[in-house]
Design a protein around this motif. Structure first.
Motif, PDB file in Angstrom:
ATOM      1  N   UNK A 203       0.820  -1.208   0.000  1.00  0.00           N
ATOM      2  CA  UNK A 203       0.000   0.000   0.000  1.00  0.00           C
ATOM      3  C   UNK A 203       0.856   1.260   0.000  1.00  0.00           C
ATOM      4  N   UNK A 204       2.061   1.160   0.551  1.00  0.00           N
ATOM      5  CA  UNK A 204       2.867   2.346   0.842  1.00  0.00           C
ATOM      6  C   UNK A 204       4.024   2.556  -0.117  1.00  0.00           C
ATOM      7  N   UNK A 205       4.493   1.471  -0.736  1.00  0.00           N
ATOM      8  CA  UNK A 205       5.679   1.544  -1.588  1.00  0.00           C
ATOM      9  C   UNK A 205       5.375   0.998  -2.975  1.00  0.00           C
ATOM     10  N   UNK A 206       6.320   1.110  -3.857  1.00  0.00           N
ATOM     11  CA  UNK A 206       6.167   0.533  -5.181  1.00  0.00           C
ATOM     12  C   UNK A 206       6.145  -0.981  -5.112  1.00  0.00           C
ATOM     13  N   UNK A 207       5.609  -1.593  -6.144  1.00  0.00           N
ATOM     14  CA  UNK A 207       5.419  -3.045  -6.147  1.00  0.00           C
ATOM     15  C   UNK A 207       6.746  -3.786  -6.028  1.00  0.00           C
ATOM     16  N   UNK A 208       7.776  -3.290  -6.704  1.00  0.00           N
ATOM     17  CA  UNK A 208       9.053  -3.996  -6.691  1.00  0.00           C
ATOM     18  C   UNK A 208       9.685  -4.014  -5.306  1.00  0.00           C
ATOM     19  N   UNK A 209       9.731  -2.843  -4.643  1.00  0.00           N
ATOM     20  CA  UNK A 209      10.309  -2.784  -3.311  1.00  0.00           C
ATOM     21  C   UNK A 209       9.451  -3.535  -2.302  1.00  0.00           C
ATOM     22  N   UNK A 210       8.132  -3.424  -2.424  1.00  0.00           N
ATOM     23  CA  UNK A 210       7.242  -4.145  -1.516  1.00  0.00           C
ATOM     24  C   UNK A 210       7.451  -5.654  -1.632  1.00  0.00           C
ATOM     25  N   UNK A 211       7.626  -6.134  -2.863  1.00  0.00           N
ATOM     26  CA  UNK A 211       7.859  -7.565  -3.063  1.00  0.00           C
ATOM     27  C   UNK A 211       9.182  -7.979  -2.440  1.00  0.00           C
TER      28      UNK A 211
END
Length: 343
Positions: free
Chosen positions: A76-84
């Motif tokens: 919810x808070x970060x981009x998809x790549x970093x969140x993954x």
């Protein structure tokens, strides 16, 4: 050796029992230490990845208040790549019995910050599978910046040392060269010749020595004075340097006497190369005040060990051959006589 969360929980209970500490006192100490370190701190729900507890610094990392951060996930808070990437690190930590540590880079408002994230799954009171994970974010941005600055400073220092060494060698090399011709002076040439004689004696290979003299300049060139003579010497120096390899050596022995050492070259090859050089000198265009300054050279070629067996004999053989070239009227290349020693 690092302890597991269960082992740490047992030790905490032992400390509380042994010293009469209040329940939760060690947890309070831990939180106070985290706050003292000014480190972002969070507790996540393992199943959903949602934040259930954060301190002020963790919320500030995401640019929100603690209340706004609770209930949200990294996706919810970060981009998809970093969140993954964070989710993968969480799952890896869940499978470990000890605390794990991974490095992450967070970028907000074009500002990059580096963190070392320590994760540990929290034991449950009923002994069941962990349902929450504790994360402590230790910032390494300044440390990495200092490391990068140190690496850059070391690289610059190394480059400066290389440049200083190159300058030292260049300065030393210039001190060994003649100012007008750019050729090595007698002292350096003698050292080079001595080493070549030693090397060729050990390895049983030949090399050539060429003795060169500038032929008397025509009257019309001499009438132009020192400037014309200097221009001719400069041209001759360029030709001698251009016709020698890195392993060779060319030298100005005195006012009109020059020498070339041809490493690993036999008498016939040396003669062929010097004949080409003689023709270049004879056809070289050298101009002063719009007037062409013609010049020629005489050469004597000797080789080691075919025409001489010692350094002194080699020099004498080359000079004798040069004298013969001059007696023939100059602008000539003469070979030294090959020695045939008695058996």
């Amino acid at each position: 050796m690092q302890s597991t969360p269960a082992e740490l929980a047992d030790r905490a209970r032992e400390l509380r029992a042994a010293h009469g500490l209040a329940d939760g006192s060690l947890g309070a100490v831990l939180l106070s230490v985290v706050e003292r370190l000014e480190a972002p701190f969070a507790v996540k729900e393992i199943g959903s990845g949602r934040y259930v507890h954060v301190n002020m610094r963790m919320a500030a990392l995401y640019g929100r208040s603690p209340e706004q951060l609770l209930g949200h996930t990294d996706a919810d808070l970060l981009g998809a790549e970093l969140a993954a990437h964070l989710r993968s690190a969480d799952q890896t930590a869940l499978g470990q019995s000890l605390a794990t540590s991974t490095e992450h880079r967070i970028e907000r408002d074009r500002i990059r910050r580096d963190f070392n994230v320590i994760r540990v799954a929290l034991p449950t009171a009923d002994g069941g599978p962990p349902r929450h994970m504790c994360c402590v974010w230790i910032e390494n941005t300044l440390l990495h910046q200092r490391d990068a600055q140190l690496t850059k400073a070391l690289q610059q220092l190394e480059q400066q040392q290389i440049a200083a060494e190159a300058l030292r060698r260049e300065t030393q090399d210039q001190s060994l060269r003649d100012n007008i011709t750019g050729l090595y002076q007698r002292v350096h040439f003698d050292d080079q010749l001595r080493r070549e004689v030693d090397l060729s004696s050990r390895e049983h290979r030949e090399f050539a020595l060429v003795s060169i003299a500038l032929d008397p300049l025509p009257d019309n060139v001499r009438s132009l004075g020192d400037a014309a003579r200097t221009r001719v010497l400069e041209a001759l120096g360029r030709l001698l340097r251009g016709n020698t390899r890195a392993m060779d050596a060319s030298c100005r022995l005195d006012e009109d006497h020059f020498a070339i050492l041809l490493s690993g070259v036999g008498l016939a090859t040396a003669h062929s190369r010097m004949e080409g050089l003689r023709r270049q000198c004879a056809t070289q265009i050298v101009v002063l005040d719009g007037r062409d300054l013609g010049f020629t050279v005489s050469m004597g070629v000797a080789s080691f060990p075919h025409t001489a067996h010692t350094q002194e004999e080699l020099m004498n053989a080359a000079d004798s051959a040069l004298g013969e070239a001059q007696r023939r009227g100059g602008n000539h290349v003469t070979l030294a006589s090959i020695r045939f020693d008695a058996a």
